[in-house]
Design a protein around this motif. Structure first.
Motif, PDB file in Angstrom:
ATOM      1  N   HIS A  62      -2.982   0.314   4.931  1.00 49.13           N
ATOM      2  CA  HIS A  62      -1.668   0.552   4.323  1.00 49.13           C
ATOM      3  C   HIS A  62      -1.016  -0.819   4.165  1.00 49.13           C
ATOM      4  O   HIS A  62      -0.721  -1.497   5.152  1.00 49.13           O
ATOM      5  CB  HIS A  62      -0.848   1.461   5.248  1.00 49.13           C
ATOM      6  CG  HIS A  62       0.573   1.676   4.841  1.00 49.13           C
ATOM      7  ND1 HIS A  62       1.376   2.643   5.430  1.00 49.13           N
ATOM      8  CD2 HIS A  62       1.372   1.059   3.935  1.00 49.13           C
ATOM      9  CE1 HIS A  62       2.591   2.593   4.900  1.00 49.13           C
ATOM     10  NE2 HIS A  62       2.613   1.633   3.991  1.00 49.13           N
TER      11      HIS A  62
ATOM     12  N   TYR B  66       1.892  -3.471   1.978  1.00 50.20           N
ATOM     13  CA  TYR B  66       3.167  -3.449   1.254  1.00 50.20           C
ATOM     14  C   TYR B  66       3.569  -4.861   0.884  1.00 50.20           C
ATOM     15  O   TYR B  66       3.021  -5.844   1.400  1.00 50.20           O
ATOM     16  CB  TYR B  66       4.260  -2.758   2.082  1.00 50.20           C
ATOM     17  CG  TYR B  66       4.611  -3.422   3.391  1.00 50.20           C
ATOM     18  CD1 TYR B  66       5.706  -4.295   3.485  1.00 50.20           C
ATOM     19  CD2 TYR B  66       3.889  -3.162   4.556  1.00 50.20           C
ATOM     20  CE1 TYR B  66       6.051  -4.883   4.697  1.00 50.20           C
ATOM     21  CE2 TYR B  66       4.230  -3.746   5.765  1.00 50.20           C
ATOM     22  CZ  TYR B  66       5.312  -4.605   5.828  1.00 50.20           C
ATOM     23  OH  TYR B  66       5.648  -5.189   7.031  1.00 50.20           O
TER      24      TYR B  66
ATOM     25  N   HIS C 122       4.794   0.102  -1.280  1.00 55.63           N
ATOM     26  CA  HIS C 122       3.675   0.393  -0.387  1.00 55.63           C
ATOM     27  C   HIS C 122       2.497   0.984  -1.150  1.00 55.63           C
ATOM     28  O   HIS C 122       2.674   1.660  -2.168  1.00 55.63           O
ATOM     29  CB  HIS C 122       4.111   1.407   0.679  1.00 55.63           C
ATOM     30  CG  HIS C 122       5.190   0.915   1.590  1.00 55.63           C
ATOM     31  ND1 HIS C 122       4.984   0.683   2.936  1.00 55.63           N
ATOM     32  CD2 HIS C 122       6.495   0.612   1.362  1.00 55.63           C
ATOM     33  CE1 HIS C 122       6.106   0.260   3.494  1.00 55.63           C
ATOM     34  NE2 HIS C 122       7.037   0.216   2.554  1.00 55.63           N
TER      35      HIS C 122
ATOM     36  N   HIS D 121      -1.283   3.507  -5.342  1.00 55.28           N
ATOM     37  CA  HIS D 121       0.108   3.585  -4.899  1.00 55.28           C
ATOM     38  C   HIS D 121       0.876   4.570  -5.767  1.00 55.28           C
ATOM     39  O   HIS D 121       0.418   4.979  -6.832  1.00 55.28           O
ATOM     40  CB  HIS D 121       0.768   2.197  -4.907  1.00 55.28           C
ATOM     41  CG  HIS D 121       0.618   1.426  -6.185  1.00 55.28           C
ATOM     42  ND1 HIS D 121       1.696   1.046  -6.967  1.00 55.28           N
ATOM     43  CD2 HIS D 121      -0.483   0.948  -6.837  1.00 55.28           C
ATOM     44  CE1 HIS D 121       1.262   0.376  -8.032  1.00 55.28           C
ATOM     45  NE2 HIS D 121      -0.053   0.300  -7.967  1.00 55.28           N
TER      46      HIS D 121
ATOM     47  N   PHE E 208       1.046  -2.623   7.063  1.00 54.20           N
ATOM     48  CA  PHE E 208       1.819  -1.670   7.860  1.00 54.20           C
ATOM     49  C   PHE E 208       1.005  -1.326   9.102  1.00 54.20           C
ATOM     50  O   PHE E 208      -0.206  -1.125   9.036  1.00 54.20           O
ATOM     51  CB  PHE E 208       2.068  -0.424   7.008  1.00 54.20           C
ATOM     52  CG  PHE E 208       3.123   0.509   7.514  1.00 54.20           C
ATOM     53  CD1 PHE E 208       4.406   0.471   6.993  1.00 54.20           C
ATOM     54  CD2 PHE E 208       2.831   1.471   8.470  1.00 54.20           C
ATOM     55  CE1 PHE E 208       5.388   1.361   7.424  1.00 54.20           C
ATOM     56  CE2 PHE E 208       3.794   2.363   8.911  1.00 54.20           C
ATOM     57  CZ  PHE E 208       5.088   2.299   8.385  1.00 54.20           C
TER      58      PHE E 208
ATOM     59  N   GLU F 161       6.326   4.834   0.228  1.00 56.28           N
ATOM     60  CA  GLU F 161       5.999   4.792   1.653  1.00 56.28           C
ATOM     61  C   GLU F 161       5.627   6.175   2.160  1.00 56.28           C
ATOM     62  O   GLU F 161       4.718   6.323   2.989  1.00 56.28           O
ATOM     63  CB  GLU F 161       7.176   4.229   2.455  1.00 56.28           C
ATOM     64  CG  GLU F 161       6.839   3.977   3.909  1.00 56.28           C
ATOM     65  CD  GLU F 161       8.024   3.478   4.718  1.00 56.28           C
ATOM     66  OE1 GLU F 161       7.941   3.511   5.955  1.00 56.28           O
ATOM     67  OE2 GLU F 161       9.039   3.074   4.116  1.00 56.28           O
TER      68      GLU F 161
ATOM     69  N   THR G 239       1.972   6.680   1.201  1.00 58.93           N
ATOM     70  CA  THR G 239       0.992   5.955   1.999  1.00 58.93           C
ATOM     71  C   THR G 239       0.920   6.484   3.429  1.00 58.93           C
ATOM     72  O   THR G 239      -0.160   6.564   4.010  1.00 58.93           O
ATOM     73  CB  THR G 239       1.298   4.449   2.005  1.00 58.93           C
ATOM     74  OG1 THR G 239       2.687   4.230   2.266  1.00 58.93           O
ATOM     75  CG2 THR G 239       0.975   3.820   0.672  1.00 58.93           C
TER      76      THR G 239
END
Length: 255
Positions: free
Chosen positions: A18, A20, A31, A42, A100, A152, A155
């Motif tokens: 993950h 970003y 993200h 994405h 992340f 986000e 993801t």
């Protein structure tokens, strides 16, 4: 993972990560899931990363770096849904690459003043993550909403398979909680002015409220979530039955 930064180099990436990149002077991050071969899947609002219908859209779009020129390997932004495949350079759009983090301990989670960089939740195996991302690339992830169903949220779902049941509440996104939580903390700490003029006490209360809201809203702590297979998710999105999923007991990480 660093306390202040999760910055990584692209050579360290593996399929299922993950990732970003910050936009708009660190106000907002975009993200995605790295699936290998220099490719990221994405979720966008048909080529845009915002969709509030408010002045926030103007701020987020006008303050960010110029979008990279489209290249032959990237999904055109006018596809019929917002899940797209891009090369890593186009995904970053001139920004810096960050990863992340999952299953972080509570102390480190709270030390991260900015939401949208880590979670208490445990990630699934990388091959499962890549499968979810590729499946949603073909089938979509519903309607984009910057506070309830954003990049986000996409993801985090790909990484964990977890979804918030009540679509009337905040989604999984940590950065959305940060955007709302800061002003909320200031409002909730305002009554202190009736009993004290100590600005440090009011500031400490605001920080405490903000941290508590972030912790309680994290996908790894919430009770209004359930594990949903990607195939079942797309079937339910197609029939509008997402909200009738029964809650399940979700294992929490041991800290």
């Amino acid at each position: 993972m660093g306390l202040l930064s999760n910055r990584v180099v692209k050579e360290s990436l593996k399929p299922g990560d993950h990732i970003y990149s910050w936009r708009t002077a660190y106000i907002y991050a975009h993200h995605g899931i790295y699936v290998g071969n220099d490719t990221v899947i994405h979720f966008t609002r048909r080529g845009q990363e915002v969709g509030t219908g408010t002045v926030l859209d103007v701020l987020l779009l006008s303050s960010g770096p110029a979008r990279a020129q489209a290249c032959p390997t990237c999904t055109p932004p006018d596809e019929d849904h917002g899940v797209v495949s891009s090369c890593l350079n186009c995904f970053l759009s001139g920004g810096v690459l960050y990863r992340f983090e999952y299953a972080v301990n509570p102390a480190l989670f709270l030390a991260k003043a900015r939401g949208g960089t880590c979670t208490l939740a445990v990630a699934d195996p990388d091959d499962v993550v890549v499968h979810r991302a590729k499946y949603l690339l073909e089938n979509g992830f519903g309607c984009y909403n910057v506070f309830k169903n954003n990049c986000e949220d996409f993801t985090i779902y790909c990484k964990t398979g977890l979804l918030v049941l009540d679509q009337g509440t905040m989604g999984q996104s940590g950065q959305a909680v940060s955007i709302i939580g800061g002003p909320l903390a200031a409002v909730l700490s305002t009554p202190l002015r009736l009993v004290t003029t100590n600005i440090y006490g009011m500031a400490a209360t605001a920080v405490g409220v903000y941290c508590a809201s972030r912790y309680a809203a994290d996908i790894g702590m919430r009770r209004d979530v359930t594990k949903v297979s990607v195939e079942d998710l797309t079937r339910r999105l197609a029939t509008g039955q997402l909200q009738v999923i029964e809650p399940q007991i979700v294992a929490r990480p041991a800290h």
